[in-house]
Design a protein around this motif. Structure first.
Motif, PDB file in Angstrom:
ATOM      1  N   LEU A 116     100.096  21.923  48.891  1.00 55.07           N
ATOM      2  CA  LEU A 116     100.567  21.174  47.719  1.00 55.07           C
ATOM      3  C   LEU A 116     101.949  20.583  47.956  1.00 55.07           C
ATOM      4  N   GLU A 117     102.163  19.376  47.451  1.00 53.89           N
ATOM      5  CA  GLU A 117     103.496  18.789  47.475  1.00 53.89           C
ATOM      6  C   GLU A 117     104.297  19.378  46.329  1.00 53.89           C
ATOM      7  N   ASP A 118     105.512  19.814  46.608  1.00 53.10           N
ATOM      8  CA  ASP A 118     106.400  20.364  45.587  1.00 53.10           C
ATOM      9  C   ASP A 118     105.683  21.415  44.734  1.00 53.10           C
ATOM     10  N   PRO A 119     105.133  22.449  45.391  1.00 56.86           N
ATOM     11  CA  PRO A 119     104.327  23.427  44.647  1.00 56.86           C
ATOM     12  C   PRO A 119     105.157  24.357  43.784  1.00 56.86           C
ATOM     13  N   PRO A 120     104.545  24.918  42.746  1.00 60.24           N
ATOM     14  CA  PRO A 120     105.198  26.008  42.011  1.00 60.24           C
ATOM     15  C   PRO A 120     105.183  27.245  42.909  1.00 60.24           C
ATOM     16  N   SER A 121     105.585  28.373  42.391  1.00 61.83           N
ATOM     17  CA  SER A 121     105.595  29.599  43.195  1.00 61.83           C
ATOM     18  C   SER A 121     104.171  29.970  43.633  1.00 61.83           C
ATOM     19  N   TYR A 122     104.110  30.735  44.709  1.00 68.40           N
ATOM     20  CA  TYR A 122     102.810  31.205  45.198  1.00 68.40           C
ATOM     21  C   TYR A 122     102.095  32.025  44.129  1.00 68.40           C
ATOM     22  N   SER A 123     102.829  32.858  43.395  1.00 70.63           N
ATOM     23  CA  SER A 123     102.197  33.688  42.371  1.00 70.63           C
ATOM     24  C   SER A 123     101.576  32.825  41.271  1.00 70.63           C
ATOM     25  N   THR A 124     102.183  31.677  40.979  1.00 70.64           N
ATOM     26  CA  THR A 124     101.603  30.762  39.993  1.00 70.64           C
ATOM     27  C   THR A 124     100.272  30.211  40.499  1.00 70.64           C
ATOM     28  N   VAL A 125     100.218  29.840  41.761  1.00 76.29           N
ATOM     29  CA  VAL A 125      98.968  29.323  42.334  1.00 76.29           C
ATOM     30  C   VAL A 125      97.909  30.417  42.326  1.00 76.29           C
ATOM     31  N   ARG A 126      98.277  31.653  42.654  1.00 80.64           N
ATOM     32  CA  ARG A 126      97.312  32.760  42.594  1.00 80.64           C
ATOM     33  C   ARG A 126      96.773  32.937  41.181  1.00 80.64           C
TER      34      ARG A 126
END
Length: 79
Positions: free
Chosen positions: A32-42
């Motif tokens: 992802l470009e400019d992603p949120p935190s990894y925990s948010t994606v999880r």
């Protein structure tokens, strides 16, 4: 089963999963470009699984690997 209602970010993650075929949340996070935190994606992946949009297909080490349960053409038509 009808198509799930997805947020814009859920749909963005699902699109990345379609590109990869099968992938972990970590792989999608890194793509992802400019992603949120990894925990948010999880958390988004948990929501997508709860909505029936994706399913677990195995493990890659300790990471859960997912694949889409909805087709890209069906979701595009729904948009």
């Amino acid at each position: 089963m009808g198509l799930p209602d997805l947020s814009r970010f859920e749909l963005q993650c699902l699109r990345r999963l379609w590109e990869h075929g099968e992938a972990s949340a970590r792989v999608i996070h890194e793509s992802l470009e400019d992603p949120p935190s990894y925990s948010t994606v999880r958390k988004i992946f948990e929501r997508l699984e709860d909505k029936g949009a994706i399913e677990r297909v195995g493990m890659d080490g300790r990471a859960v690997v997912y694949r889409s349960m909805v087709s890209r053409p069906a979701m595009v038509r729904k948009e």
